[in-house]
Motif scaffolding. Structure first.
Motif, mmCIF file in Angstrom:
data_model
loop_
_atom_site.group_PDB
_atom_site.id
_atom_site.type_symbol
_atom_site.label_atom_id
_atom_site.label_comp_id
_atom_site.label_asym_id
_atom_site.label_seq_id
_atom_site.Cartn_x
_atom_site.Cartn_y
_atom_site.Cartn_z
ATOM 1 N N LEU A 109 0.821 -1.208 0.000
ATOM 2 C CA LEU A 109 0.000 0.000 0.000
ATOM 3 C C LEU A 109 0.858 1.262 0.000
ATOM 4 N N LEU A 110 1.959 1.233 0.750
ATOM 5 C CA LEU A 110 2.861 2.389 0.761
ATOM 6 C C LEU A 110 3.464 2.617 -0.625
ATOM 7 N N THR A 111 3.853 1.530 -1.283
ATOM 8 C CA THR A 111 4.414 1.646 -2.629
ATOM 9 C C THR A 111 3.393 2.233 -3.598
ATOM 10 N N GLU A 112 2.144 1.779 -3.483
ATOM 11 C CA GLU A 112 1.084 2.297 -4.351
ATOM 12 C C GLU A 112 0.816 3.775 -4.098
ATOM 13 N N ARG A 113 1.130 4.231 -2.897
ATOM 14 C CA ARG A 113 0.919 5.634 -2.552
ATOM 15 C C ARG A 113 2.206 6.448 -2.668
#
Length: 345
Positions: A109-113
């Motif tokens: 999720l952090l990577t996607e954000r």
């Protein structure tokens, strides 16, 4: 000092700030950025640092400078650059599919954000140090001292002195875990105590008279103790198997007919040992209330189950979005969010 990108540290920090600015505001190709003077004031960097950061992003195709017009977004995803760096503090993941899956979703999720993720593992025994200090994670404290992260998500509550240190540094830290362990103001917690109460009610509704609760430690038991409910201590698969042996050694009339536990690994060990020890005819199998996780799709070798479900990605998303909202300058009305296990019909 140069960073792995070959840029001086302040220039890389300014570049990351610009990338974060673009993504936070969802700027698209052709959108105009503020003048250089405004960017200097926004980020607190000098003229040369901002100019070098802009030049780096222009070379990567993210920005373009139009003479006498201004600075524009050329490709917001150019170079696949990350903006913020988020540290993730976790307990050792071996033997826990749930913890590994939760940590994996947080990283995803952090990577996607548009965030870079740094993961730090607790080196001390979680049972001996349930609320570890920063120096109990390899490299974690050094990364904080060197200002290499913008925020923290921790899967275990941190020691009070570590929380105070982070507060003084104004480094946002979000705890994600059980509601009986939370000591941190910014947090997303699972309502474990609510699950226990609801599970006991369900067990009684199907006729259970002698209910026991399984906890993983004496400290956890003190936080979760329910009135008139006996308790057992068991950790991991082997702990569940040991409890099975203990139950089978008791007189049949004194064995519990209902068990509640939120640890799926413990329950797997308990059921497997209960069944294997009694084959070919299983005479004793209590009604069990426990957790299943939507992504892990646990299968228990018993039909006498009362199940409550958790969606791990949904839970992780709450923590990631809460931390990022704080980093973007928001002041969430709720800084402690709750997640409820949903009964499975």
């Amino acid at each position: 000092m140069s960073t792995p990108t070959g840029l001086p540290r302040r220039v890389e920090s300014a570049r990351n700030a610009l990338v974060t600015y673009i993504h936070d505001r969802r700027l698209k190709t052709g959108d105009r950025l503020p003048a250089y003077a405004s960017l200097r004031a926004e980020f607190g960097f000098g003229s040369q640092t901002i100019a070098a950061a802009v030049d780096s992003l222009c070379q990567l195709g993210v920005l373009e400078v139009r003479d006498k017009v201004g600075l524009f977004v050329a490709n917001p995803d150019g170079g696949h650059l990350t903006g913020r760096t988020i540290a993730v503090a976790v307990r050792p993941l071996s033997g826990s599919a749930y913890s590994a899956t939760l940590a994996g979703f947080i990283q995803k999720l952090l990577t996607e954000r548009n965030c870079r993720c740094m993961t730090f593992f607790q080196t001390s025994d979680p049972l001996d140090s349930p609320a570890p200090a920063l120096d109990e994670f390899t490299g974690f404290e050094q990364a904080i001292i060197e200002n290499r992260c913008d925020g923290i998500i921790t899967l275990c509550p941190l020691a009070p002195e570590s929380q105070n240190k982070l507060a003084k540094l104004k480094l946002p830290c979000c705890f994600i875990g059980d509601d009986d362990a939370v000591t941190m103001p910014l947090s997303v917690v699972i309502e474990v105590n609510r699950f226990i109460r609801e599970a006991i009610t369900e067990l009684k509704a199907v006729g259970c008279k002698n209910i026991v609760q399984i906890c993983t430690s004496q400290e956890q038991l003190l936080l979760r103790r329910q009135e008139n409910i006996a308790s057992l201590i068991g950790v991991s698969y082997d702990g569940g198997a040991a409890i099975a042996g203990k139950l089978l050694s008791q007189k049949a009339s004194s064995r519990p007919d209902g068990i509640v536990c939120d640890d799926d690994t413990v329950i797997s060990g308990l059921l497997s040992e209960l069944i294997s020890r009694q084959l070919p005819e299983v005479a004793y199998l209590p009604q069990i209330a426990t957790i299943v996780h939507g992504e892990l799709k646990e299968r228990y070798p018993s039909e006498k189950m009362i199940l409550f479900q958790q969606n791990i990605e949904e839970y992780a998303t709450l923590a990631v979005d809460l931390l990022l909202s704080v980093l973007r300058g928001s002041s969430p009305a709720e800084q402690r969010l709750s997640y409820r296990f949903i009964p499975v019909s």
